[in-house]
Design a protein around this motif. Structure first.
Motif, short mmCIF file in Angstrom:
data_model
loop_
_atom_site.label_atom_id
_atom_site.label_comp_id
_atom_site.label_asym_id
_atom_site.label_seq_id
_atom_site.Cartn_x
_atom_site.Cartn_y
_atom_site.Cartn_z
N ALA A 190 0.92 -1.31 0.22
CA ALA A 190 0.35 0.44 0.10
C ALA A 190 1.12 0.88 -0.19
N THR A 191 0.38 2.04 -0.72
CA THR A 191 1.04 3.38 -0.85
C THR A 191 0.78 4.18 0.45
N VAL A 192 2.02 5.09 1.01
CA VAL A 192 1.83 5.54 2.09
C VAL A 192 1.40 6.77 2.14
N ARG A 193 0.10 7.43 2.82
CA ARG A 193 0.04 8.84 2.49
C ARG A 193 0.12 9.96 3.76
N ASP A 194 0.93 10.92 3.00
CA ASP A 194 2.20 11.86 3.97
C ASP A 194 1.34 12.95 4.06
N PRO A 195 0.40 13.81 4.28
CA PRO A 195 -0.32 14.59 4.08
C PRO A 195 0.16 15.70 4.51
N ASP A 196 1.43 15.64 5.22
CA ASP A 196 2.52 16.39 5.67
C ASP A 196 3.74 16.74 4.88
N GLU A 197 3.97 16.01 3.99
CA GLU A 197 5.27 16.04 3.21
C GLU A 197 5.44 17.23 2.77
N ASP A 198 6.70 17.83 2.23
CA ASP A 198 7.05 18.77 1.85
C ASP A 198 7.48 18.83 0.34
N LEU A 199 7.17 20.09 -0.30
CA LEU A 199 7.78 19.64 -2.14
C LEU A 199 9.61 19.38 -2.38
N ALA A 200 9.07 18.38 -2.42
CA ALA A 200 10.98 18.21 -3.21
C ALA A 200 11.00 18.01 -4.81
N THR A 201 12.19 18.38 -5.32
CA THR A 201 12.42 18.23 -7.17
C THR A 201 14.35 17.55 -6.82
N GLU A 202 14.24 17.06 -8.25
CA GLU A 202 15.14 16.48 -8.45
C GLU A 202 16.08 16.57 -9.29
N LEU A 203 16.98 17.72 -10.41
CA LEU A 203 17.17 17.09 -11.23
C LEU A 203 18.14 16.61 -12.16
N VAL B 137 11.29 25.15 -11.63
CA VAL B 137 11.35 24.36 -12.73
C VAL B 137 12.25 25.49 -14.18
N LEU B 138 11.47 27.06 -13.96
CA LEU B 138 12.60 28.10 -14.37
C LEU B 138 14.09 28.26 -13.93
N ASP B 139 13.90 27.20 -13.71
CA ASP B 139 15.97 27.28 -12.81
C ASP B 139 15.90 26.34 -13.69
N ALA B 140 15.15 24.74 -14.31
CA ALA B 140 15.79 23.85 -14.66
C ALA B 140 15.62 24.41 -15.72
N THR C 110 -1.29 25.79 -3.13
CA THR C 110 -1.06 27.00 -2.63
C THR C 110 0.38 27.17 -2.05
N GLU C 111 0.65 26.64 -1.48
CA GLU C 111 1.79 27.24 -0.19
C GLU C 111 3.21 26.74 -0.85
N THR C 112 3.24 25.77 -2.09
CA THR C 112 4.41 25.52 -2.57
C THR C 112 4.67 25.98 -3.83
N VAL C 113 3.40 26.56 -4.77
CA VAL C 113 3.85 26.64 -6.18
C VAL C 113 4.13 27.42 -6.19
N GLU C 114 4.90 28.19 -5.73
CA GLU C 114 5.71 29.55 -6.28
C GLU C 114 7.20 28.69 -6.44
N ARG C 115 7.24 28.03 -5.18
CA ARG C 115 8.95 27.26 -5.24
C ARG C 115 9.05 26.43 -6.60
#
Length: 652
Positions: free
Chosen positions: A548-561, A584-587, A574-579
């Protein structure tokens, strides 16, 4: 003389043998007699028992009573009676190692070899056990990360099993006063799906109907016949036909063609409020009840001949489930074992189910937490031990009458950036406690988040005096539907014509849940969302774990290029969209190079994320998106006019 010229001790002295036996890292036992009295146990064996006193000289049933119901003693009996070795690979055992009554999980591979008297009769046995817990857990973790690719590979390799899965329920209803769990495994020796089926149908009067049946044969033809019978039974029950009339309808249908004739079936209808139970069967083994106090009782009677054979109609029997009692229905593939009578198989099944449901298991294990889930998973797992697996398809459906329905969910969402995150965490926990499956929970949390986002962003031109931006309530009805209301004191604001990616929240909500109603007035706006919820069913081959996939509603946004692929995990709201936008622009180096954004790991893809992507596509000519069709982002992209940006693959 030894090689150095000194006098040495003779080889093979008792002391040498004992020392070698003690120091072997594998677990070694020696038993004697039909009661399996321990005559030897090395240090590793004693350690697995927590070095409890009085091991040697006592029957193993007295040494380790917690093994009762785990099919360990039955396997010892089998070796002693038949005089033949038994080999097992990666079997889960729960042991009270600390002596505190709580069981710990370990995985072992073992060999049981009989020993003999000079006249050839069986004296006892030696047991060699290797602890493989670390290897199993490492492999399980690796398999979880590849669960989706493995599912697709298995589907491509086994068309018949895919057919079987398509004809069985994709999930079980989630109800306020009953919790259900099911497990279906394919016969190991046949390596093809067969005619077992099960179903659970919420009734209009608040009752619950459950069915387990078995069509003769294996392969695509049997699966197709099963699908037809299942549809007939489900339609009759949903129409309120009851136990007797549903069996009569199944009997008439089964008589029409050879593939459905002689099928067996058990039908039960439960009133979750009162516990009243009605059961009847056509040549099917009897259901039983695992009681709340840890005993088993059979629900006997009300049985006639197989379907479609002209047998007389059965008279349903009446019973009752108490609070937290578990009704267990199953097919005969679970109890038919070579060299054993049916009664022996039924006795072993009931004993195993009771043990599975009442073991006090440590929290940090892979054993399911809910009692009804443990009964479904562990009973099927353990009943496949003797004989090296299930010789026929095996199905188990368990229904627990819960002591009390889940409480009504009620949360006030503060009009501040973290208010939505706290709501998601609370709602996700409520859905998890109710037993809602991951996919339905994710869709509902996402839809509610859209409604609340509109309230927080648009309904209040000024911050509310009490700081509360919206109020959210949710309840689960007797039909297995969640009703959510989101209320605020402001007014719903339609998006302006030049909103770009805005204004798609309502469309997204309607794509994620069954019904959305918006009521506006001078006093505020109420958004009502209604959707059926289900929980997952385990369908597959014996030993196949569905992680089962474990849901974590308190997780934060992360990216990896990696090269030109930006992998995104976590919520895009709304909290993480600017990040998200900045990364994306930086990548893409401000548009200097093409970039693919892999969104399969996005746990939330809100309307603010949709707006951001619409703006990014305007600025970045080489922007591509990767999202599987069944992922959170993939479902949203298909609803919001962004599907043309999708790339089929993304190498990360």
């Amino acid at each position: 003389m030894d090689a150095d010229g000194s006098a040495g001790s003779p080889a093979g002295t008792p002391a040498d043998v004992v020392a070698a036996f003690e120091d072997i890292p594998a677990v070694l036992w020696a038993f004697e007699g039909p009661e399996h009295r321990v005559v030897a146990a090395n240090r590793a064996a004693r350690a697995t028992m927590g070095f409890r006193p009085g091991i040697v000289g006592r029957p193993i049933r007295e040494v380790a009573p917690e093994l009762e119901g785990q099919q360990v003693f039955e396997t010892l009996d089998e070796v002693f009676t038949r005089g033949e070795p038994v080999i097992g690979d990666e079997r889960r055992i729960l042991v009270d190692r600390d002596g505190d009554g709580r069981l710990e999980e370990d995985w072992f591979s073992y060999t049981f070899v009989p020993t003999h008297h000079p006249d050839g009769t069986v004296r006892g046995m030696t047991v060699h056990i290797a602890r493989v817990t670390d290897e199993v857990l490492r492999r399980t973790q690796a398999e979880r990360s590849a669960a989706e690719s493995e599912r697709r590979r298995a589907a491509a390799q086994d068309v018949v099993l895919t057919l079987q899965r398509s004809m069985l329920p994709t999930g079980l209803p989630v109800l306020p006063r009953a919790r259900l769990a099911a497990r279906y495994v394919v016969a190991e020796r046949e390596l093809a799906a067969g005619g077992d089926w099960f179903d659970a149908v919420p009734l209009d009067d608040g009752g619950l109907a459950v069915v387990v049946g078995d069509v003769v044969g294996h392969g695509a033809e049997a699966s197709a016949a099963m699908g037809r019978l299942r549809a007939v039974g489900a339609n009759a029950l949903a129409a309120g036909r009851g136990v007797a009339d549903t069996l009569a309808e199944l009997d008439r249908f089964a008589a029409r063609e050879p593939t459905t004739r002689a099928a067996t079936v058990c039908v039960a209808v439960l009133d979750p409020h009162s516990g009243a139970l009605e059961v009847a069967a056509a040549a099917h083994p009897p259901p039983f009840v695992v009681t709340a106090d840890g005993t088993a009782r059979w629900v006997t009677g009300g049985v006639t001949g197989p379907l479609g054979t002209g047998a007389a109609a059965p008279t349903p029997v009446r019973d009752a489930l108490g609070a937290d009692d578990v009704l267990v229905l199953y097919t005969d593939g679970l109890v038919e074992r070579p060299g054993h009578t049916l009664d022996e198989g039924l006795t072993a099944l009931a004993r195993t189910a009771v043990a599975a449901g009442h073991e006090d298991v440590e929290a940090d294990t892979t054993v399911p937490a809910a009692q009804v889930d443990r009964i479904a998973a562990l009973t099927v797992e353990r009943m496949g031990w003797t004989g090296g697996g299930h010789a026929d398809d095996a199905t188990l459906l368990a229904v627990q009458r819960t002591a009390a329905p889940p409480p009504v969910f009620a949360v006030e969402v503060l009009a501040e950036p973290r208010g939505l995150r706290r709501l998601r965490r609370a709602l996700d926990a409520w859905l998890d406690d109710a037993g809602v499956g991951d996919d339905d929970a994710s869709a509902l949390v996402h839809a509610v988040g859209e409604a609340v986002t509109n309230a927080l962003e648009h309904a209040h031109p000024e911050p509310p005096a009490d700081g509360v931006g919206a109020r959210v309530e949710a309840l689960l009805d007797d039909g297995g539907r969640v009703h959510v209301t989101v209320t605020d004191a402001g007014r719903w604001r339609p998006a302006p014509d030049d909103a770009g990616g805005r204004g798609r929240g309502l469309m997204m909500m309607r794509g994620l849940v069954e019904r959305v109603d918006v009521t506006t007035g001078a006093g505020g706006t109420t958004v009502t969302l209604v959707t059926p919820v289900r929980r997952d069913v385990l369908v597959g081959s014996y030993g196949e774990d569905v992680a089962a996939t474990v849901r974590d509603p308190d997780e934060d946004l992360a990216t990896e290029l990696h090269d030109d692929v930006l992998a995104v995990t976590g919520p895009i709201d709304t909290e993480t969209v600017e990040r998200f936008r900045h990364r994306v622009l930086d990548a893409a180096r401000g548009g200097a190079r093409a970039v693919t954004v892999d969104l399969d790991g996005a746990s939330v893809f809100s309307s603010s994320a949709v707006q951001a992507v619409h703006e990014l596509r305007r600025d970045l000519a080489g922007l591509r998106l990767h999202a599987s069709t069944d992922s959170v982002a993939g479902r949203v992209l298909a609803l919001t006019g962004l599907d043309d940006l999708r790339s089929e693959t993304a190498q990360v």
